[in-house]
Each structure stands twice: as C-alpha cells, then as structure tokens.
Design a protein around this motif. Structure first.
Motif, PDB file in Angstrom:
ATOM      1  N   ALA A 145       0.830  -1.207   0.000  1.00 39.03           N
ATOM      2  CA  ALA A 145       0.000   0.000   0.000  1.00 39.03           C
ATOM      3  C   ALA A 145       0.863   1.254   0.000  1.00 39.03           C
ATOM      4  O   ALA A 145       0.634   2.180  -0.801  1.00 39.03           O
ATOM      5  N   ARG A 146       1.860   1.310   0.878  1.00 38.95           N
ATOM      6  CA  ARG A 146       2.719   2.494   0.935  1.00 38.95           C
ATOM      7  C   ARG A 146       3.516   2.695  -0.351  1.00 38.95           C
ATOM      8  O   ARG A 146       3.870   3.827  -0.707  1.00 38.95           O
ATOM      9  N   ALA A 147       3.778   1.596  -1.056  1.00 41.06           N
ATOM     10  CA  ALA A 147       4.502   1.698  -2.327  1.00 41.06           C
ATOM     11  C   ALA A 147       3.592   2.157  -3.464  1.00 41.06           C
ATOM     12  O   ALA A 147       4.082   2.465  -4.557  1.00 41.06           O
ATOM     13  N   GLY A 148       2.272   2.177  -3.227  1.00 44.70           N
ATOM     14  CA  GLY A 148       1.344   2.689  -4.224  1.00 44.70           C
ATOM     15  C   GLY A 148       0.786   1.655  -5.187  1.00 44.70           C
ATOM     16  O   GLY A 148       0.262   2.015  -6.247  1.00 44.70           O
ATOM     17  N   ILE A 149       0.876   0.369  -4.839  1.00 43.68           N
ATOM     18  CA  ILE A 149       0.339  -0.683  -5.718  1.00 43.68           C
ATOM     19  C   ILE A 149      -1.181  -0.706  -5.580  1.00 43.68           C
ATOM     20  O   ILE A 149      -1.716  -0.859  -4.480  1.00 43.68           O
ATOM     21  N   ALA A 150      -1.875  -0.590  -6.699  1.00 43.36           N
ATOM     22  CA  ALA A 150      -3.310  -0.328  -6.676  1.00 43.36           C
ATOM     23  C   ALA A 150      -4.147  -1.493  -6.156  1.00 43.36           C
ATOM     24  O   ALA A 150      -5.180  -1.274  -5.520  1.00 43.36           O
ATOM     25  N   HIS A 151      -3.722  -2.728  -6.426  1.00 48.44           N
ATOM     26  CA  HIS A 151      -4.558  -3.875  -6.050  1.00 48.44           C
ATOM     27  C   HIS A 151      -3.712  -4.967  -5.407  1.00 48.44           C
ATOM     28  O   HIS A 151      -2.618  -5.285  -5.884  1.00 48.44           O
ATOM     29  N   TYR A 152      -4.250  -5.547  -4.341  1.00 46.60           N
ATOM     30  CA  TYR A 152      -3.578  -6.623  -3.609  1.00 46.60           C
ATOM     31  C   TYR A 152      -4.600  -7.697  -3.291  1.00 46.60           C
ATOM     32  O   TYR A 152      -5.684  -7.396  -2.776  1.00 46.60           O
ATOM     33  N   GLY A 161      -7.071 -26.954  -3.679  1.00 48.03           N
ATOM     34  CA  GLY A 161      -6.713 -25.783  -4.472  1.00 48.03           C
ATOM     35  C   GLY A 161      -7.037 -24.493  -3.743  1.00 48.03           C
ATOM     36  O   GLY A 161      -7.173 -24.473  -2.517  1.00 48.03           O
ATOM     37  N   VAL A 162      -7.160 -23.419  -4.508  1.00 47.63           N
ATOM     38  CA  VAL A 162      -7.470 -22.106  -3.937  1.00 47.63           C
ATOM     39  C   VAL A 162      -8.922 -22.094  -3.477  1.00 47.63           C
ATOM     40  O   VAL A 162      -9.834 -22.448  -4.236  1.00 47.63           O
ATOM     41  N   THR A 163      -9.148 -21.680  -2.232  1.00 45.07           N
ATOM     42  CA  THR A 163     -10.503 -21.681  -1.674  1.00 45.07           C
ATOM     43  C   THR A 163     -11.090 -20.290  -1.501  1.00 45.07           C
ATOM     44  O   THR A 163     -12.300 -20.129  -1.462  1.00 45.07           O
ATOM     45  N   SER A 164     -10.227 -19.281  -1.367  1.00 46.15           N
ATOM     46  CA  SER A 164     -10.741 -17.918  -1.184  1.00 46.15           C
ATOM     47  C   SER A 164      -9.717 -16.902  -1.658  1.00 46.15           C
ATOM     48  O   SER A 164      -8.514 -17.182  -1.695  1.00 46.15           O
ATOM     49  N   ILE A 165     -10.214 -15.739  -2.041  1.00 41.97           N
ATOM     50  CA  ILE A 165      -9.364 -14.630  -2.470  1.00 41.97           C
ATOM     51  C   ILE A 165      -9.891 -13.349  -1.828  1.00 41.97           C
ATOM     52  O   ILE A 165     -11.016 -12.924  -2.111  1.00 41.97           O
ATOM     53  N   GLU A 166      -9.089 -12.776  -0.929  1.00 41.29           N
ATOM     54  CA  GLU A 166      -9.426 -11.483  -0.328  1.00 41.29           C
ATOM     55  C   GLU A 166      -8.904 -10.382  -1.252  1.00 41.29           C
ATOM     56  O   GLU A 166      -7.745 -10.404  -1.661  1.00 41.29           O
ATOM     57  N   ARG A 167      -9.749  -9.392  -1.527  1.00 43.14           N
ATOM     58  CA  ARG A 167      -9.362  -8.337  -2.471  1.00 43.14           C
ATOM     59  C   ARG A 167      -9.253  -6.986  -1.763  1.00 43.14           C
ATOM     60  O   ARG A 167     -10.131  -6.618  -0.981  1.00 43.14           O
ATOM     61  N   TYR A 168      -8.171  -6.274  -2.072  1.00 40.33           N
ATOM     62  CA  TYR A 168      -7.930  -4.950  -1.510  1.00 40.33           C
ATOM     63  C   TYR A 168      -7.611  -3.971  -2.630  1.00 40.33           C
ATOM     64  O   TYR A 168      -6.934  -4.328  -3.604  1.00 40.33           O
ATOM     65  N   ALA A 169      -8.104  -2.748  -2.480  1.00 43.52           N
ATOM     66  CA  ALA A 169      -7.812  -1.680  -3.436  1.00 43.52           C
ATOM     67  C   ALA A 169      -7.242  -0.492  -2.680  1.00 43.52           C
ATOM     68  O   ALA A 169      -7.645  -0.199  -1.542  1.00 43.52           O
ATOM     69  N   LEU A 170      -6.313   0.201  -3.300  1.00 40.15           N
ATOM     70  CA  LEU A 170      -5.599   1.284  -2.629  1.00 40.15           C
ATOM     71  C   LEU A 170      -6.412   2.567  -2.582  1.00 40.15           C
ATOM     72  O   LEU A 170      -6.981   3.008  -3.586  1.00 40.15           O
ATOM     73  N   ASP A 171      -6.459   3.173  -1.399  1.00 40.57           N
ATOM     74  CA  ASP A 171      -6.948   4.545  -1.241  1.00 40.57           C
ATOM     75  C   ASP A 171      -5.723   5.444  -1.364  1.00 40.57           C
ATOM     76  O   ASP A 171      -4.897   5.505  -0.458  1.00 40.57           O
ATOM     77  N   ARG A 172      -5.591   6.136  -2.484  1.00 45.93           N
ATOM     78  CA  ARG A 172      -4.363   6.899  -2.736  1.00 45.93           C
ATOM     79  C   ARG A 172      -4.219   8.114  -1.824  1.00 45.93           C
ATOM     80  O   ARG A 172      -3.127   8.627  -1.636  1.00 45.93           O
ATOM     81  N   ALA A 173      -5.320   8.571  -1.245  1.00 44.68           N
ATOM     82  CA  ALA A 173      -5.237   9.716  -0.339  1.00 44.68           C
ATOM     83  C   ALA A 173      -4.533   9.340   0.964  1.00 44.68           C
ATOM     84  O   ALA A 173      -3.795  10.142   1.540  1.00 44.68           O
ATOM     85  N   THR A 174      -4.734   8.111   1.412  1.00 46.89           N
ATOM     86  CA  THR A 174      -4.155   7.670   2.688  1.00 46.89           C
ATOM     87  C   THR A 174      -3.037   6.647   2.518  1.00 46.89           C
ATOM     88  O   THR A 174      -2.344   6.338   3.483  1.00 46.89           O
TER      89      THR A 174
END
Length: 209
Positions: A145-152, A161-174
C-alpha cells in the motif's frame, strides 16, 4: 531471576547482520542467492522453499491472470506481463525488495535493463502459507500500500486448491488498502468477476490442484 543459556544453545550462535544491504549490493548478488532472500529495510529475510501445493497454486493463478491479460491487451490495455516470484523493488533506501507469489504488471523495457518497481505493478497476489500469515496479511499489506500498488489479493488454500481470495484496493489519499470483499469457492452465484485492474473472471475449476 535470570537463567543462563546452555553453552551449546543455538541462540548463542545467532549473529546480527553487520550492516544493511544496499541496492547496489543486492543487485551484485548471484541470482541463486537473490532468489532465496527478500530485503526488508535493508535486512536479509530468508524465504522458505514453497510447498508443492503453494507452487501449484501460484502457477494456476498466474495462468488465470495471463489469459485475461492477453484478452485485455487485445482490447487496448497496453502491454501486460504476469510472473511468479520475480524481484519487485518497493523502495531503494532503505532497500525493500519483495518477491510476490504472483504479479501482474506493465511490460518493462528489457533492452534498457528496466527493473520491476512498484509503479509498474497493477496487481500483486500473495498465497498464505502456515508460516506467512503475519507477513502476507499485515506486513506486505502495509508495504504494498505504501509503495502505491493499486490492487492486492490474498489467496488461501485447502487440499484441493485455492478456496478464497481477499481483495484490496488502494486509497491513494491515505496510502492504505480498503477491503473490497472476499470471494469464496463454495459461494453460490457462479464465477465471480472483477473489472479492475483488468477484467478477470475467477473460474475456481482453473485453480484446482
């Protein structure tokens, strides 16, 4: 009351890192050494060898992203690349260098020797292992987030296999991530879809072992 450690205790053999690793020193390391470590605030962090399931999940996720990246490029999104465990430079001083499990990024100028940096990254995915819970859900969440990567995204596994995916998006103001929700394999409603950073459909069958 203080208890002396036995003379053969492994704790007595631990030696502190004498100095922080610089960007130039890291770049001079042999590839086989660089691939086995990450650098956090200039200090070496050894990466445990991934389990076969972890490696398979990373490959499945990369294949999924690459398929949608090719479609996005055909629709005018520009040149995109997907990779596993590639060096990602988040900061030069003090050096912060991570190796995400999966990363979608804008194509680099390889002829010019362009290094992958945070500004190129569109989406980073980390796969949680038993020993990486804190790193993936707290440390890297803040670093990316501090590096400015928009999606994690944070992926979790079971034996199939893969059972879940948590999605995060960057708030560029904070420069903090906002949790957008979690996709679960067994949820009703068909394959989930996202539109950012590119259109992606999560077909769970593609993420089976």
């Amino acid at each position: 009351m203080t208890t002396a450690l036995p003379e053969d205790s492994w704790l007595l053999r631990i030696q502190p890192q004498p100095a922080r690793v610089t960007a130039a020193e890291y770049e001079a390391l042999p590839e086989e050494i660089a691939r086995a470590i990450e650098i956090v605030d200039g200090y070496v962090v050894f990466c445990e060898a991934p389990t076969p399931d972890h490696q398979t999940a990373g490959r499945r996720l990369a294949n999924l992203l690459e398929r949608h990246a090719r479609r996005a490029m055909a629709r005018g999104h520009g040149c995109l690349t997907v990779n596993n465990d590639v060096d990602l430079r988040l900061r030069d001083i003090p050096l912060l260098n991570r190796s995400p499990d999966v990363i979608l990024y804008r194509c680099l100028d390889r002829a010019a020797g362009e290094r992958l940096r945070a500004e190129h990254a569109l989406l980073v995915i980390e796969i949680v292992s038993p020993g990486s819970e804190t790193q993936d859900t707290t440390d890297k969440l803040g670093e990316y987030a501090r590096a400015g990567i928009a999606h994690y995204w944070i992926a979790r596994l079971d034996n199939d296999g893969v059972t879940s995916i948590e999605r995060y998006a960057l708030d560029r103001a904070t420069l903090l991530y906002k949790h957008l929700g979690t996709f679960m394999k067994d949820e009703a409603g068909g394959a989930p879809e996202v539109t950012n950073p590119i259109p992606i459909t999560i077909d769970w069958d593609d993420l089976l072992f």
